[in-house]
Every structure is written in structure tokens, then in C-alpha cells.
Motif scaffolding. Structure first.
Motif, PDB file in Angstrom:
ATOM      1  N   TRP A 116      46.133 -14.249  94.319  1.00 29.56           N
ATOM      2  CA  TRP A 116      46.401 -15.705  94.179  1.00 29.56           C
ATOM      3  C   TRP A 116      45.213 -16.249  94.714  1.00 29.56           C
ATOM      4  O   TRP A 116      44.801 -16.269  95.845  1.00 29.56           O
ATOM      5  N   GLU A 117      44.571 -17.119  93.865  1.00 28.52           N
ATOM      6  CA  GLU A 117      43.365 -18.280  94.454  1.00 28.52           C
ATOM      7  C   GLU A 117      43.686 -19.528  93.740  1.00 28.52           C
ATOM      8  O   GLU A 117      44.087 -19.583  92.622  1.00 28.52           O
ATOM      9  N   PRO A 118      43.710 -20.533  94.576  1.00 26.96           N
ATOM     10  CA  PRO A 118      43.618 -22.072  94.025  1.00 26.96           C
ATOM     11  C   PRO A 118      42.601 -22.244  92.911  1.00 26.96           C
ATOM     12  O   PRO A 118      41.430 -21.611  92.978  1.00 26.96           O
ATOM     13  N   TYR A 119      43.047 -23.232  92.047  1.00 27.42           N
ATOM     14  CA  TYR A 119      42.124 -23.466  90.991  1.00 27.42           C
ATOM     15  C   TYR A 119      40.657 -23.982  91.316  1.00 27.42           C
ATOM     16  O   TYR A 119      39.794 -23.476  90.824  1.00 27.42           O
ATOM     17  N   GLU A 120      40.493 -24.711  92.477  1.00 27.43           N
ATOM     18  CA  GLU A 120      39.207 -25.004  92.865  1.00 27.43           C
ATOM     19  C   GLU A 120      38.408 -23.774  93.463  1.00 27.43           C
ATOM     20  O   GLU A 120      37.196 -23.803  93.681  1.00 27.43           O
ATOM     21  N   ASN A 121      39.084 -22.606  93.692  1.00 25.21           N
ATOM     22  CA  ASN A 121      38.372 -21.400  94.086  1.00 25.21           C
ATOM     23  C   ASN A 121      38.034 -20.574  93.223  1.00 25.21           C
ATOM     24  O   ASN A 121      37.439 -19.556  93.328  1.00 25.21           O
ATOM     25  N   ILE A 122      38.153 -21.000  91.933  1.00 23.65           N
ATOM     26  CA  ILE A 122      37.971 -20.087  90.656  1.00 23.65           C
ATOM     27  C   ILE A 122      36.636 -20.839  89.812  1.00 23.65           C
ATOM     28  O   ILE A 122      36.947 -21.868  89.543  1.00 23.65           O
ATOM     29  N   SER A 123      35.788 -20.040  89.562  1.00 21.16           N
ATOM     30  CA  SER A 123      34.627 -20.558  88.711  1.00 21.16           C
ATOM     31  C   SER A 123      35.332 -21.183  87.658  1.00 21.16           C
ATOM     32  O   SER A 123      36.069 -20.564  86.824  1.00 21.16           O
ATOM     33  N   LYS A 124      34.675 -22.220  87.241  1.00 23.52           N
ATOM     34  CA  LYS A 124      35.170 -22.763  85.793  1.00 23.52           C
ATOM     35  C   LYS A 124      34.496 -22.211  84.473  1.00 23.52           C
ATOM     36  O   LYS A 124      35.343 -22.413  83.408  1.00 23.52           O
ATOM     37  N   GLU A 125      33.766 -21.333  84.960  1.00 24.25           N
ATOM     38  CA  GLU A 125      33.336 -20.642  83.914  1.00 24.25           C
ATOM     39  C   GLU A 125      34.361 -19.335  83.271  1.00 24.25           C
ATOM     40  O   GLU A 125      34.673 -19.428  82.020  1.00 24.25           O
ATOM     41  N   ALA A 126      35.291 -19.314  84.348  1.00 24.99           N
ATOM     42  CA  ALA A 126      36.510 -18.289  84.075  1.00 24.99           C
ATOM     43  C   ALA A 126      37.504 -19.120  83.209  1.00 24.99           C
ATOM     44  O   ALA A 126      38.086 -18.678  82.257  1.00 24.99           O
ATOM     45  N   ALA A 127      37.959 -20.068  83.625  1.00 28.74           N
ATOM     46  CA  ALA A 127      38.705 -21.195  82.926  1.00 28.74           C
ATOM     47  C   ALA A 127      38.306 -21.499  81.574  1.00 28.74           C
ATOM     48  O   ALA A 127      39.103 -21.417  80.673  1.00 28.74           O
ATOM     49  N   LYS A 159      48.193 -29.821  82.734  1.00 24.87           N
ATOM     50  CA  LYS A 159      47.437 -28.854  82.432  1.00 24.87           C
ATOM     51  C   LYS A 159      46.670 -28.058  83.354  1.00 24.87           C
ATOM     52  O   LYS A 159      46.333 -26.832  83.179  1.00 24.87           O
ATOM     53  N   GLN A 160      46.235 -28.713  84.345  1.00 23.95           N
ATOM     54  CA  GLN A 160      45.376 -27.953  85.219  1.00 23.95           C
ATOM     55  C   GLN A 160      46.172 -26.909  86.023  1.00 23.95           C
ATOM     56  O   GLN A 160      45.940 -25.897  86.264  1.00 23.95           O
ATOM     57  N   ARG A 161      47.769 -27.344  86.609  1.00 24.53           N
ATOM     58  CA  ARG A 161      48.485 -26.169  86.926  1.00 24.53           C
ATOM     59  C   ARG A 161      48.757 -25.198  86.184  1.00 24.53           C
ATOM     60  O   ARG A 161      48.914 -23.885  86.499  1.00 24.53           O
ATOM     61  N   ILE A 162      49.067 -25.552  84.851  1.00 22.55           N
ATOM     62  CA  ILE A 162      49.088 -24.546  83.876  1.00 22.55           C
ATOM     63  C   ILE A 162      48.115 -23.611  83.845  1.00 22.55           C
ATOM     64  O   ILE A 162      48.386 -22.105  83.726  1.00 22.55           O
ATOM     65  N   LEU A 163      46.900 -24.089  83.714  1.00 21.81           N
ATOM     66  CA  LEU A 163      45.708 -23.254  83.598  1.00 21.81           C
ATOM     67  C   LEU A 163      45.473 -22.408  84.938  1.00 21.81           C
ATOM     68  O   LEU A 163      45.015 -20.901  84.721  1.00 21.81           O
ATOM     69  N   GLU A 164      45.680 -22.966  85.966  1.00 16.95           N
ATOM     70  CA  GLU A 164      45.744 -22.232  87.283  1.00 16.95           C
ATOM     71  C   GLU A 164      46.606 -21.200  87.363  1.00 16.95           C
ATOM     72  O   GLU A 164      46.178 -20.074  87.804  1.00 16.95           O
ATOM     73  N   VAL A 165      47.939 -21.337  86.910  1.00 14.91           N
ATOM     74  CA  VAL A 165      48.782 -20.067  86.815  1.00 14.91           C
ATOM     75  C   VAL A 165      48.467 -19.233  85.979  1.00 14.91           C
ATOM     76  O   VAL A 165      48.367 -17.975  86.382  1.00 14.91           O
ATOM     77  N   TYR A 166      47.696 -19.474  84.728  1.00 10.75           N
ATOM     78  CA  TYR A 166      47.602 -18.438  83.952  1.00 10.75           C
ATOM     79  C   TYR A 166      46.271 -17.548  84.670  1.00 10.75           C
ATOM     80  O   TYR A 166      46.129 -16.573  84.154  1.00 10.75           O
ATOM     81  N   LEU A 167      45.309 -18.323  84.935  1.00 10.96           N
ATOM     82  CA  LEU A 167      44.318 -17.705  85.683  1.00 10.96           C
ATOM     83  C   LEU A 167      44.658 -16.612  86.769  1.00 10.96           C
ATOM     84  O   LEU A 167      43.909 -15.793  86.985  1.00 10.96           O
ATOM     85  N   ASN A 168      45.819 -16.846  87.480  1.00  9.68           N
ATOM     86  CA  ASN A 168      46.321 -15.978  88.350  1.00  9.68           C
ATOM     87  C   ASN A 168      47.219 -15.041  87.877  1.00  9.68           C
ATOM     88  O   ASN A 168      47.556 -14.048  88.862  1.00  9.68           O
ATOM     89  N   VAL A 169      48.057 -15.182  86.961  1.00 12.69           N
ATOM     90  CA  VAL A 169      49.137 -14.207  86.278  1.00 12.69           C
ATOM     91  C   VAL A 169      48.996 -13.253  85.344  1.00 12.69           C
ATOM     92  O   VAL A 169      49.521 -12.487  84.755  1.00 12.69           O
ATOM     93  N   ALA A 170      48.049 -13.812  84.401  1.00 11.34           N
ATOM     94  CA  ALA A 170      47.676 -13.136  83.380  1.00 11.34           C
ATOM     95  C   ALA A 170      47.240 -11.836  83.432  1.00 11.34           C
ATOM     96  O   ALA A 170      46.309 -11.395  84.422  1.00 11.34           O
TER      97      ALA A 170
END
Length: 267
Positions: free
Chosen positions: A95-106, A182-193
Motif C-alpha cells: 500500500w502506498e498513499p496517493y501522493e506517493n504514486i506517480s500521477k502517470e499511473a493514475a 474521487k481521489q480516495r476511490i482512485l487511491e484504493v484502485y491503484l492499491n488493490v487492483a
């Protein structure tokens, strides 16, 4: 000669819907209900169940708005299936917080999976209608789930197709859109998909396949991960097929067409 006389019938004779009929039916139901208290008991149980269900699920969603989600039903299912079949059952997840994930991935997952994600309220009805018409042809089933729906399914529900699960998916999608945003939903998606065999989340995928954190992932690398999302157990990131290569190029073009990272800047 006798004079013809015309009589206007009363309203109840002219109408097929007698207003007194409804009142009489309701009184009959009330008498029946008093004579059969079991129905009162069942109705009371149903009301209590609804109240408890809404209270518990709302509390569940509220808690998960703030804490990392380390385990999902999908992860458990994959691990149990691997153990049962005698395969490697190690789950790769970080798990990584949204701010620690490149926005290219998002941006890559939005461009690939749900380009209207910033605008819709959890459901893309045009895509759903298109998928419905496609599926009526009797070909391979085509889905139209948004990122929000996928998160609701992966975090709160089980895999598979059923009307019960679909109704619950709609319910949880509605809840997380209201409570999480939206941001939390995308954060969760990027961590559990699921982004590879036994690999969940972009951080785990980036570390495993690229050897570095998702914070420094490039646009092409992010697009390659997004390219395998339709079937992460079938397609390979490290050994991409021609289909994955074409899809990676397509996603990269879509990312540029959406305007780059600015497209998701205001989630």
C-alpha cells in the motif's frame, strides 16, 4: 309513446377503479395482519435488518476512508485457489498513499478503464447500455464497470456474476462516491487492483516488474501496467504480447489526448 329516460350512472359505475376498493383492501390487510402477528414479526425483522445493514456498511465505508486496505476478498480468493492447486500462494501487495504514486499511473488507469471517471457519479450509463446491447448478441460477455464499481466489488464483495452481487455493487458504489470522493476511490484502485499474477496494486507491480517504486514510474511503464488490466493473469508486463504492445501505445495516446496529468489534478 313512452319517453326515453337517460340516467347518468354514478362515478363508481363509470370507473374501473373504485376509490373505496383501495380503502377496503387496506382495512382487510390491517385485520389480517392483526389476526396473524407472524407477519408483523417478519416485517419488524426485515426493518431491523435493513437498519442494521445500512448502519454497519456505512460505518465500514467510513472506516476504510481513512485506513489502508491491506487485504481484499479478491486477494483471499487468489491465495486460497493457489493453495488448493498447489501453486505459489504469495501475495505481492504494498500500500502506498496517493501522493506517493506517480500521477502517470493514475492517469493511465483512467485513460484505460474509465475516461469519464472525473465527471460521472459512479456509473457510465452510456457504456452500460452499449455493453448490454453487445451482450444481447450472445457473444463474449462485455463489461462496462467504472473504476468506482470495480473498487466497490474488489473491496466489499466477491468475484462472480449474480444479481445479488450486482445490486450490492450498485449500493457500495453509491456509498463510496458519497463518502470517499474521487481521489480516495482512485487511491484504493491503484492499491488493490490486480495487476499481474498474485500482484495487487501499482506499487507492488512496479517493484516486481520494473525494479523501482511507483513514485518514479514513467508514462510508458504506467500504460503497460494498465494494458494488462483486462486480464492480469493472462497478459504479461515483462513479456508483452503484440496485443499488449498495441494496447500500451493506444493508452499512451489516450493519456496525451486527455491532456496529461492535468486531467486528474482536481479530483
Amino acid at each position: 309513446m313512452a319517453k326515453n329516460t337517460f340516467r347518468t350512472p354514478p362515478p363508481e359505475e363509470n370507473s374501473n377503479l373504485n376509490p373505496n376498493l383501495f380503502q377496503s383492501s387496506w382495512k382487510t390487510f390491517g385485520i389480517f395482519n392483526r389476526r396473524h402477528p407472524i407477519f408483523q414479526y417478519i416485517a419488524s425483522l426485515f426493518i431491523k435488518f435493513v437498519i442494521y445493514f445500512i448502519s454497519i456498511t456505512l460505518a465500514w465505508v467510513l472506516v476504510l476512508k481513512f485506513v489502508p486496505i491491506w487485504v481484499t476478498p479478491t486477494m483471499i480468493d487468489r491465495k486460497v485457489t493457489a493453495l488448493f492447486n498447489g501453486r505459489d500462494s504469495e501475495i505481492h501487495s504494498d500500500w502506498e498513499p496517493y501522493e506517493n504514486i506517480s500521477k502517470e499511473a493514475a492517469l493511465a488507469v483512467v485513460a484505460s478503464e474509465d475516461q469519464l471517471f472525473p465527471q460521472h457519479f459512479g456509473f457510465d450509463f452510456n457504456a452500460m447500455w452499449g455493453a448490454f446491447r453487445y451482450n444481447l448478441k450472445g457473444k463474449k460477455i462485455k463489461g462496462a464497470s467504472t473504476i468506482s464499481q470495480q473498487v466497490a466489488k474488489n473491496v466489499f464483495l466477491w468475484q462472480g456474476r449474480s444479481y445479488v452481487r450486482k445490486v450490492l455493487e450498485v449500493y457500495f458504489t453509491f456509498l463510496i462516491e458519497i463518502v470517499w470522493g474521487k481521489q480516495r476511490i482512485l487511491e484504493v484502485y491503484l492499491n488493490v487492483a490486480e495487476m499481474g499474477k498474485m500482484t495487487f496494486g501499482v506499487e507492488a507491480a512496479s517493484l516486481r516488474y520494473y525494479g523501482h517504486s511507483a513514485k518514479s514510474i514513467t508514462r510508458t511503464e504506467a500504460a503497460r501496467i494498465a494494458a494488462v488490466l483486462p486480464s492480469p493473469n493472462r497478459f504479461s508486463i515483462t513479456n508483452p504480447s503484440k496485443y499488449v504492445q498495441r494496447r500500451t501505445s493506444f493508452i499512451t495516446r489516450q493519456m496525451r489526448g486527455l491532456g496529461g496529468k492535468a486531467y486528474i489534478a482536481d479530483l
